[in-house]
Design a protein around this motif. Sequence first.
Motif, PDB file in Angstrom:
ATOM      1  N   ALA A   1      -2.773  -0.522   4.986  1.00 27.15           N
ATOM      2  CA  ALA A   1      -4.011  -0.274   5.734  1.00 27.15           C
ATOM      3  C   ALA A   1      -3.932  -0.937   7.106  1.00 27.15           C
ATOM      4  CB  ALA A   1      -5.219  -0.784   4.949  1.00 27.15           C
ATOM      5  N   SER A   2      -3.381  -2.150   7.152  1.00 29.27           N
ATOM      6  CA  SER A   2      -3.221  -2.828   8.439  1.00 29.27           C
ATOM      7  C   SER A   2      -2.280  -2.049   9.335  1.00 29.27           C
ATOM      8  CB  SER A   2      -2.666  -4.237   8.234  1.00 29.27           C
ATOM      9  OG  SER A   2      -3.555  -5.022   7.516  1.00 29.27           O
ATOM     10  N   GLU A   3      -1.190  -1.557   8.766  1.00 28.35           N
ATOM     11  CA  GLU A   3      -0.225  -0.773   9.521  1.00 28.35           C
ATOM     12  C   GLU A   3      -0.878   0.513  10.028  1.00 28.35           C
ATOM     13  OE1 GLU A   3       4.190   0.964   8.549  1.00 28.35           O
ATOM     14  OE2 GLU A   3       3.528  -0.798   7.440  1.00 28.35           O
ATOM     15  N   LEU A   4      -1.663   1.166   9.161  1.00 32.36           N
ATOM     16  CA  LEU A   4      -2.360   2.389   9.542  1.00 32.36           C
ATOM     17  C   LEU A   4      -3.311   2.116  10.707  1.00 32.36           C
ATOM     18  CD1 LEU A   4      -3.032   5.385   8.964  1.00 32.36           C
ATOM     19  CD2 LEU A   4      -4.767   4.558   7.362  1.00 32.36           C
ATOM     20  N   ASN A   5      -4.062   1.015  10.621  1.00 34.86           N
ATOM     21  CA  ASN A   5      -4.976   0.651  11.715  1.00 34.86           C
ATOM     22  C   ASN A   5      -4.210   0.438  13.015  1.00 34.86           C
ATOM     23  OD1 ASN A   5      -7.263   0.824  10.160  1.00 34.86           O
ATOM     24  ND2 ASN A   5      -7.281  -1.342   9.635  1.00 34.86           N
ATOM     25  N   MET A   6      -3.038  -0.202  12.902  1.00 39.34           N
ATOM     26  CA  MET A   6      -2.229  -0.451  14.093  1.00 39.34           C
ATOM     27  C   MET A   6      -1.770   0.890  14.697  1.00 39.34           C
ATOM     28  SD  MET A   6       1.352  -2.533  14.426  1.00 39.34           S
ATOM     29  CE  MET A   6       2.274  -1.251  13.604  1.00 39.34           C
ATOM     30  N   TYR A   7      -1.301   1.813  13.850  1.00 42.08           N
ATOM     31  CA  TYR A   7      -0.847   3.110  14.338  1.00 42.08           C
ATOM     32  C   TYR A   7      -2.008   3.900  14.938  1.00 42.08           C
ATOM     33  CZ  TYR A   7       3.698   2.415  12.090  1.00 42.08           C
ATOM     34  OH  TYR A   7       4.917   1.939  11.724  1.00 42.08           O
ATOM     35  N   GLN A   8      -3.193   3.818  14.313  1.00 42.96           N
ATOM     36  CA  GLN A   8      -4.352   4.518  14.860  1.00 42.96           C
ATOM     37  C   GLN A   8      -4.719   3.953  16.235  1.00 42.96           C
ATOM     38  OE1 GLN A   8      -7.280   4.198  11.739  1.00 42.96           O
ATOM     39  NE2 GLN A   8      -6.722   6.189  10.863  1.00 42.96           N
ATOM     40  N   ALA A   9      -4.595   2.636  16.365  1.00 40.91           N
ATOM     41  CA  ALA A   9      -4.879   2.024  17.664  1.00 40.91           C
ATOM     42  C   ALA A   9      -3.865   2.517  18.700  1.00 40.91           C
ATOM     43  CB  ALA A   9      -4.838   0.506  17.558  1.00 40.91           C
TER      44      ALA A   9
END
Length: 173
Positions: free
Chosen positions: A117-125
């Motif tokens: 989820a943290s990685e996904l948030n980073m990619y979305q950013a």
Amino acid sequence: MREEVYDMQRELLQERTKVKALSEELENPANPHRWRRLSGADPSAYEMVHKIQSLQKRLIAKTEEVVEKDMLAQEKDKLYAELKAILSRQPGPEVAEQLSIHQQSLREKTKSMKAMASELNMYQAQINEARYEMERSTRELQDVKRQYYEQKRRETLAKERERQGAGELTMNG
């Protein structure tokens, strides 16, 4: 050694004599000091009937008490059997061990999901930042195109004016 054997035989003979004398006295008690007269009399018929009734009442009470205790014991046995059946249906230590393994696995997967989820948030950013950059670049490109076309139009107008101004001069001349 012979003297000891002789002494032992003599002691044995004395003890046998004592045993024989005591056995005979037991069989025929002649000693009046050992006897004693018991005091008391036979109870009357009324007292006997009264005593029998009281003993019967006690016997009935004790019988009822025994029946109650027997019923209580049967109830306890039944309760014990029910509890034993319930406990036999309860999970054993193997299930607890499996539960522990599954809980550990769940904790690991939860940790992994949080990392994803943290990685996904980073990619979305990063995607949002790239979109912003793309939109900014698109606006800049449109501004540059607009300026370019405006510049071209001005130049075209300026050339046309020059041509028209040169054409008027030739016509006037």
